[in-house]
Motif scaffolding. Structure first.
Motif, PDB file in Angstrom:
ATOM      1  N   THR A 119       0.860  -1.195   0.000  1.00 46.10           N
ATOM      2  CA  THR A 119       0.000   0.000   0.000  1.00 46.10           C
ATOM      3  C   THR A 119       0.891   1.238   0.000  1.00 46.10           C
ATOM      4  N   THR A 120       0.556   2.205  -0.842  1.00 48.53           N
ATOM      5  CA  THR A 120       1.287   3.479  -0.840  1.00 48.53           C
ATOM      6  C   THR A 120       0.467   4.567  -0.170  1.00 48.53           C
ATOM      7  N   ILE A 121       1.132   5.241   0.775  1.00 46.49           N
ATOM      8  CA  ILE A 121       0.558   6.417   1.434  1.00 46.49           C
ATOM      9  C   ILE A 121       1.544   7.553   1.120  1.00 46.49           C
ATOM     10  N   ALA A 122       1.036   8.676   0.635  1.00 45.00           N
ATOM     11  CA  ALA A 122       1.967   9.764   0.311  1.00 45.00           C
ATOM     12  C   ALA A 122       1.419  11.090   0.798  1.00 45.00           C
ATOM     13  N   CYS A 123       2.325  11.988   1.224  1.00 46.28           N
ATOM     14  CA  CYS A 123       1.821  13.327   1.500  1.00 46.28           C
ATOM     15  C   CYS A 123       1.920  14.148   0.228  1.00 46.28           C
ATOM     16  N   VAL A 124       0.858  14.869  -0.017  1.00 51.40           N
ATOM     17  CA  VAL A 124       0.778  15.711  -1.211  1.00 51.40           C
ATOM     18  C   VAL A 124       1.592  16.968  -0.920  1.00 51.40           C
TER      19      VAL A 124
END
Ligand code: R1P
Ligand code: URA
Length: 284
Positions: free
Chosen positions: A249-254
């Motif tokens: 799973t990828t979680i990224a801050c914009v």
């Protein structure tokens, strides 16, 4: 199937560790946080209760320890899907190949991977300094075409392909999706969207400094096809996880809103919020 791997194929260091990651099987937890930037590794491990392993080679920095009694690894991948090819194959070798005998193990072990990255949004409504989880991904980097057993399609991929107007690039597209097993961990995320992974930061993502990119409508066109954000690793992480039998799973801050021309005023703060938010959810 060939079961004994030659020294040139599964390359090991003199201490028996895998060639690029420079770690041994016992250095790795089953739950792994992947970050792009090596400087992000200590920003994650500072929350661990113990750290028992600290190793590195090139841009691959690894720390393994425990958090609330559970073993966990954080590792940097550097930038781009070329690096992810190395990371995913060597991670899998560490758990699914007997490195001493150079033979495949009969029991398969599945790793649980969480990429904690940064990304740029192409939807003007998506605010910087918030988190984006990648439900679907389209790879424009081409990597998974070198793995002929890979095939993935769903509603998102069919609709995307039907509308994609750049004929020269269409041939290299491939798709993937997040780990459905982990989806409920992140159900309260502010943004769950569709990510495009590119083999570059500038023209491939529609940025024009002194060189032109494909066209001035690139961001808008991709957004109209359902894309929320751009980055440089997720397609390969999702694609190779599916082939090798791992959860990802990828979680990224914009950190950028490309349509509004905005960049985060304090992306370190957003990164800290992301790390705390994810650790809270993946280790109870
Ligand atoms: C580009 O600046 C890099 O930032 C993003 C992109 O995917 C690319 O790797 O992710 P990381 O912050 O995890 O490196
Ligand atoms: N990472 C990317 O690849 N693109 C962006 O715009 C921001 C972070």
């Amino acid at each position: 199937m060939i079961n004994k791997l030659a020294a040139s194929e599964l390359v090991l260091n003199p201490d028996g560790s895998v060639y690029h990651l420079n770690i041994l099987p016992e250095d790795l937890a089953d739950k792994i946080i992947l970050v792009g930037d090596p400087d992000r590794v200590p920003k994650v491990s500072k929350y661990f209760d113990t750290v028992e392993v600290k190793k590195n080679k090139r841009e691959f920095y690894t720390e393994t320890g425990t958090l609330r009694g559970e073993r966990i690894t954080v590792m940097s991948t550097g930038i781009s899907t070329g690096n992810i090819d190395i990371v995913m194959n060597e991670l899998d070798a560490l758990v699914n190949i007997d490195l001493k005998k150079k033979e495949f193990k009969s029991e398969h072990k599945s790793l649980n991977l969480f990429r904690l990255g940064t990304c740029g949004s192409v939807n003007p409504e998506i605010e910087v300094d918030n988190l984006m989880i990648s439900e679907n991904v389209v790879g424009l980097d081409g990597l998974l075409h070198f793995y002929p057993d890979y095939h993935f399609e769903n509603e998102f991929s069919k609709n995307f392909l039907a509308g994609f107007p750049y004929q020269k690039i269409k041939e290299m597209l491939y798709f993937g999706e997040w780990s459905k097993k982990n989806a409920e961990l992140f159900s309260d995320a502010k943004y769950i969207g569709n990510t495009a992974t590119f083999p570059g930061f500038y023209a491939p993502q529609g940025r024009q400094l002194r060189l032109r990119s494909l066209d001035d409508q690139f961001l808008e066109t991709l957004n109209d096809l359902g894309i929320s954000n751009f980055e440089m690793e997720t397609s390969a992480i999702y694609g190779l996880s599916k082939l090798l039998g791992h959860e990802a799973t990828t979680i990224a801050c914009v950190i950028a809103n490309r349509r509004r021309g905005e960049f985060s005023a304090d992306h370190q703060k957003a990164e800290k919020m992301m790390i705390e938010w994810v650790l809270e959810r993946i280790i109870k």
